[in-house]
Scaffold this active site. Structure first.
Site, PDB file in Angstrom:
ATOM      1  N   GLN A  44     -21.590   5.486   1.227  1.00 24.24           N
ATOM      2  CA  GLN A  44     -21.070   4.684   0.123  1.00 24.24           C
ATOM      3  C   GLN A  44     -20.598   3.307   0.573  1.00 24.24           C
ATOM      4  O   GLN A  44     -20.766   2.316  -0.149  1.00 24.24           O
ATOM      5  CB  GLN A  44     -19.914   5.425  -0.556  1.00 24.24           C
ATOM      6  CG  GLN A  44     -19.417   4.742  -1.829  1.00 24.24           C
ATOM      7  CD  GLN A  44     -18.298   5.538  -2.495  1.00 24.24           C
ATOM      8  OE1 GLN A  44     -17.747   6.468  -1.929  1.00 24.24           O
ATOM      9  NE2 GLN A  44     -17.954   5.155  -3.714  1.00 24.24           N
ATOM     10  N   CYS A  91     -10.763   2.505  -1.475  1.00 21.70           N
ATOM     11  CA  CYS A  91      -9.592   3.380  -1.406  1.00 21.70           C
ATOM     12  C   CYS A  91      -9.105   3.549   0.033  1.00 21.70           C
ATOM     13  O   CYS A  91      -7.949   3.918   0.260  1.00 21.70           O
ATOM     14  CB  CYS A  91      -9.902   4.736  -2.020  1.00 21.70           C
ATOM     15  SG  CYS A  91     -11.270   5.614  -1.212  1.00 21.70           S
TER      16      CYS A  91
END
Length: 408
Positions: free
Chosen positions: A112, A49
């Site tokens: 992440q 993203c």
């Protein structure tokens, strides 16, 4: 062979631009195929993203230019050139190292991205677009990132005010075994509930101005008790902790409406505040609000930045090891050709002597071993010299000379 990076991220492109530049699976495959047609056989697309990036290895400057053109053609509806970021050589490798360690992330040091980098390499390798060099560079970046995370624990300094707030509750009064009222049903309240439910033996009650929204929280938290918003004051004295996270423009808990009868902790996660600041003076109340939480978040951010600086020496050492390997690997094909030429000479000499001499199996093995060792001894010093060449110009000149001298 040079390592290159090209792409956009949250630093140089707004969210609406990043949304239009994401790599779907079909787009990745198309990019890989067109890169291969341009002579770039090793590349990896990293799409999240916050970034849409490609990493690749190329032989000639024209190939790097083609990669830029292919990338831009992937997104015909957007003028990509206004947002593109690109590096080559050491800068590109160093950037990948920082990305894998979370040092180029929106949340500094987040974990992440490391899994996303590993997954990107797995995808590239599965589709046949990753080779020895790309595998080694990415694996080294991942290994370095793990080392940084283990030694410096950057991500263990929380930045989320919800997480910090729940940790403050735990440190002040403990959460296990407590009865907790959570006011609100939006994202902040849901996140607070997620952290609260990590503790055992708790009783959690929820209320919201919109009763249906509070009931929907039970889909994620099945043990949650939901009460009407109007009954919040009745139940507060039965609770040990009140967490408020609404978007109300007015106070949700007013001192005129509620007087504590026993010790209670208020955690106010709202802006503007939900809980009357008056309670900060109330002896039975311990109030934690955003002023305290944001100060802790800023302190943790500063600590993360300090740890990043501390980790720079380790990262630079690992980076230099990778760059040295990559530099030396430029001569691997030439060295392999020399080895193959050596093996061919050994086989020819062995075959000739074996025809001329009546040798037993033991003598045959010994003869081949001696021939091979002799030629390897002859090549040892030249090979070491080839591995230690410092510049690409020298490497190219020696490659030409070796091909000419050994006819390979």
């Amino acid at each position: 062979m040079q390592f290159g990076f090209l792409g956009i991220n949250y630093k140089n492109a707004a969210l609406d631009i990043r949304d239009g530049l994401s790599f779907t699976n079909d787009r990745k495959l198309k990019f890989y195929q067109q890169a291969e047609a341009a002579g770039v056989t090793q590349c990896m697309a990293l799409s999240t993203c916050n970034r849409s990036e490609v990493y690749y290895l190329y032989e000639e400057e024209s190939q790097r230019t083609q990669i830029h053109s292919i990338y831009q053609a992937m997104f015909p509806d957007i003028d990509v050139s206004a947002y593109l970021l690109y590096f080559t050589g050491k800068e590109a490798v160093a950037y990948l190292f920082r990305v894998a360690a979370g040092l180029e992330s929106l949340v500094l040091g987040e974990d992440q991205i490391l899994g996303q980098v590993k997954e990107a390499l797995d995808e590239s390798r599965t589709m046949g677009y990753s080779g020895k060099e790309l595998n080694r560079i990415v694996r080294d970046a991942v290994t370095c990132a793990k080392k940084v995370k283990t030694e410096y624990k950057i991500s263990e300094k929380p930045l989320s005010v919800s997480y910090i707030g729940i940790k403050m509750l735990e440190n002040f009064c403990g959460i296990s075994g407590k009865r907790i009222l959570v006011i609100g049903s939006g994202k902040t309240a849901a996140l607070a509930l997620q952290y609260i439910y990590e503790y055992p033996n708790i009783s959690v009650i929820s209320c919201s101005r919109t009763y249906a929204h509070a009931k929907r929280l039970r889909e994620a938290f099945q043990d949650l008790t939901v009460i009407p918003y109007e009954k919040r004051y009745r139940i507060i004295n039965d609770c040990d902790v009140v967490v408020s996270a609404t978007s109300s423009p007015h106070l949700v808990i007013r001192n005129q409406e509620f007087t504590p009868q026993k010790p209670i902790v208020f955690l106010d996660l709202a802006a503007p505040r939900d809980i009357d600041i008056f309670y900060a003076k109330e002896p039975l109340v311990h109030l934690i609000n955003l002023d305290t939480l944001l100060a802790a978040a800023r302190e943790n951010q500063n600590e993360r930045e300090r740890l990043v600086k501390e980790s720079s020496k380790l990262m630079e050492e690992r980076l230099q090891e990778t760059l040295l390997w990559l530099h030396q690997s430029h001569m691997d094909a030439t060295i392999e050709s020399l080895q193959q030429r050596c093996n061919a000479i050994v086989e020819d000499g062995y075959a000739y002597l074996n025809r001329k001499m009546d040798l037993g199996k033991r003598e045959q093995k010994l003869l081949k071993k001696v021939l091979h060792a002799s030629l390897q001894r002859l090549l040892r010093e030249p090979i070491l010299e080839l591995k230690q060449l410092e510049s690409e110009e020298e490497q190219e000149e020696y490659k030409r000379l070796v091909r000419q001298l050994f006819q390979i």
